[in-house]
Design a protein around this motif. Structure first.
Motif, PDB file in Angstrom:
ATOM      1  N   LEU A  59       0.231  -3.189   7.095  1.00 39.21           N
ATOM      2  CA  LEU A  59       1.289  -2.234   7.440  1.00 39.21           C
ATOM      3  C   LEU A  59       2.622  -2.566   6.766  1.00 39.21           C
ATOM      4  O   LEU A  59       3.331  -1.663   6.309  1.00 39.21           O
ATOM      5  CB  LEU A  59       1.472  -2.184   8.960  1.00 39.21           C
ATOM      6  N   ILE A  60       2.972  -3.846   6.712  1.00 45.47           N
ATOM      7  CA  ILE A  60       4.310  -4.203   6.226  1.00 45.47           C
ATOM      8  C   ILE A  60       4.370  -4.381   4.717  1.00 45.47           C
ATOM      9  O   ILE A  60       5.451  -4.283   4.124  1.00 45.47           O
ATOM     10  CB  ILE A  60       4.822  -5.498   6.899  1.00 45.47           C
ATOM     11  N   ALA A  61       3.244  -4.623   4.068  1.00 42.97           N
ATOM     12  CA  ALA A  61       3.260  -4.901   2.631  1.00 42.97           C
ATOM     13  C   ALA A  61       3.386  -3.613   1.819  1.00 42.97           C
ATOM     14  O   ALA A  61       2.825  -2.576   2.165  1.00 42.97           O
ATOM     15  CB  ALA A  61       1.995  -5.653   2.221  1.00 42.97           C
ATOM     16  N   LYS A  62       4.113  -3.699   0.745  1.00 42.75           N
ATOM     17  CA  LYS A  62       4.299  -2.565  -0.151  1.00 42.75           C
ATOM     18  C   LYS A  62       3.021  -2.311  -0.943  1.00 42.75           C
ATOM     19  O   LYS A  62       2.310  -3.239  -1.322  1.00 42.75           O
ATOM     20  CB  LYS A  62       5.445  -2.859  -1.111  1.00 42.75           C
ATOM     21  N   LYS A  63       2.739  -1.038  -1.212  1.00 46.97           N
ATOM     22  CA  LYS A  63       1.557  -0.693  -1.993  1.00 46.97           C
ATOM     23  C   LYS A  63       1.874  -0.763  -3.481  1.00 46.97           C
ATOM     24  O   LYS A  63       2.919  -0.293  -3.928  1.00 46.97           O
ATOM     25  CB  LYS A  63       1.065   0.717  -1.633  1.00 46.97           C
TER      26      LYS A  63
END
Length: 429
Positions: A59-63
């Motif tokens: 959820l928190i990590a950038k794609k």
């Protein structure tokens, strides 16, 4: 943001390393000590912790974007994996033991899926990160083997291999060979093929020695076949020739093991033929011993009494013991076990996943001009194939005999994730 992306990468690497401890951790939980098929609320909460951590990271990590040249193939692979996971979830909901099946699903299926998605889509592209993930994958296997050796010889070194090879449940010969299958091809690759990734990695050499010794002392007939097929596929697909050096090294290791452990040759013959005499080592005797085992009866029982009655969705993850003739936790065949527990639809979905892997590996290996990426992707693809070959008589993705242990499923999804991740590095290595 920079600190977050590196934190996610490091945490995922640490999780990959710690996966090797999952069976050890599970062994001492309540359900293993009291009832091999009991899953208490406390046990499930403890085992969901890893899944919760992976979910938060996703959820928190950038794609980060996938290389456009491979995007369609990777989307197909991800779609196939998600469909397989959803069908497994439906099977768990319709299970004969819903609590048990959902527990296995959450830890053994959702966890690996989240790990695959994070590696594939949430880790920034860099050569350093790829080297990092390859290294931690190897280290995880090394630690898994170390723990397996400790369990196999937990009462001190013994020459009774027929007893020590079982290693106590999850650390038995079949479980370990299944886990190491995914990176087994790397030990047979010519060093010049992976100049900047693993050739200077001492962990790979340690893994290679430990893996070959384990396969020898496991006395596993299918383990020997798995190792031989791995060598031949690697020689044909990557090295383009049979490596005399690798053959000599294996022979030397075998000779050392035979010297240290007396009668190992006789024990191998006994495993194949039921007799310690070299004269008995014939194809007829090998077939007689194999056909006389209970494994084939269990497969027949599965087809006759289970698959026909629960064809679409099966009887639920971890429930093979309810129908097995001997009350065993799995059918000793991944594909039959999947038909029994997850049903025909999930079985078809995993075939779709394997098709997607084949197409992606083929596309990357033909498109990329980088030798390192090509060889790594081919070796991981062969490893996945080898695991499923081993699984014909080996076991399931999730070992459910009184413990939730999905080491093999996690390694499967890590291998797929690294294959997808390499597409971000086109032209960088």
């Amino acid at each position: 943001m920079k600190s977050i992306k590196y934190t996610v990468t490091n945490i995922i690497g640490l999780i990959i390393i710690c996966i090797s401890f999952i069976p050890l951790y599970n062994r001492y939980l309540t359900h293993q000590r009291d009832d091999r098929f009991d899953f208490s609320a406390q046990t499930l909460l403890l085992e969901y912790f890893l899944v919760i951590v992976l979910g938060l990271l996703l959820l928190i990590a950038k794609k980060y974007s996938i290389n456009k040249a491979f995007a369609a193939k990777i989307r197909f692979l991800t779609f196939s994996i998600i469909i397989y996971t959803l069908l497994t979830f439906v099977s768990a909901l319709l299970s004969q033991d819903v609590t048990r099946s959902l527990g296995l699903f959450a830890f053994g299926s959702i966890g690996p899926l989240l790990l695959y998605l994070i590696i594939s889509y949430k880790i920034p592209a860099s050569t350093k990160n790829l080297q990092y993930f390859v290294s931690v994958f190897i280290i995880s296997n090394v630690l898994y083997l170390l723990i397996a050796y400790l369990f196999a010889f937990r009462h001190g070194f013994t020459t009774d291999l027929l007893a020590t090879r079982t290693g106590k449940n999850i650390y038995g010969s079949n479980s370990v060979i299944g886990a190491i299958s995914f990176i087994l091809p790397l030990i047979f690759i010519n060093r010049r093929k992976l100049v900047s990734l693993v050739t200077k990695n001492i962990y790979l050499r340690l893994f290679g020695i430990m893996a070959v010794v384990w396969i020898i002392i496991s006395l596993s007939r299918w383990g020997y076949a798995t190792a031989m097929l791995t060598f031949l596929l690697t020689a044909y697909s990557i090295n383009k020739s049979l490596s005399l050096r690798n053959i000599v090294l294996v022979f030397v290791v075998f000779s050392i093991v035979a010297y240290i452990i007396p009668d190992v040759s006789e024990l191998i013959i006994f495993r194949f033929t039921g007799s310690s005499s070299l004269d008995s080592f014939t194809l007829v005797n090998i077939l007689d011993v194999t056909l006389g085992e209970g494994r084939l009866l269990r497969w027949e029982n599965a087809f006759d009494n289970v698959i026909g009655k629960n064809l679409l969705f099966g009887i639920g993850l971890g429930n093979n013991y309810l129908v097995d003739l001997l009350g065993n936790s799995d059918a000793h065949n991944l594909f039959i076990n999947m038909l029994i527990e997850q049903g025909l639809l999930a079985f078809m979905a995993i075939l779709l996943v394997l098709t997607a892997i084949y197409q992606l590996v083929k596309r990357i290996s033909k498109t990329t001009a980088n030798q390192n990426i090509k060889v790594l992707v081919l070796s991981l693809g062969i490893g996945i194939l080898i695991f499923h070959f081993w699984s014909i008589t080996g076991g399931t993705y999730i070992q459910a005999g009184g413990i939730i242990s999905a080491v093999k499923n996690y390694y499967f999804f890590i291998a797929m994730g690294i294959i997808a991740y390499t597409s971000k590095l086109e032209g960088q290595l």
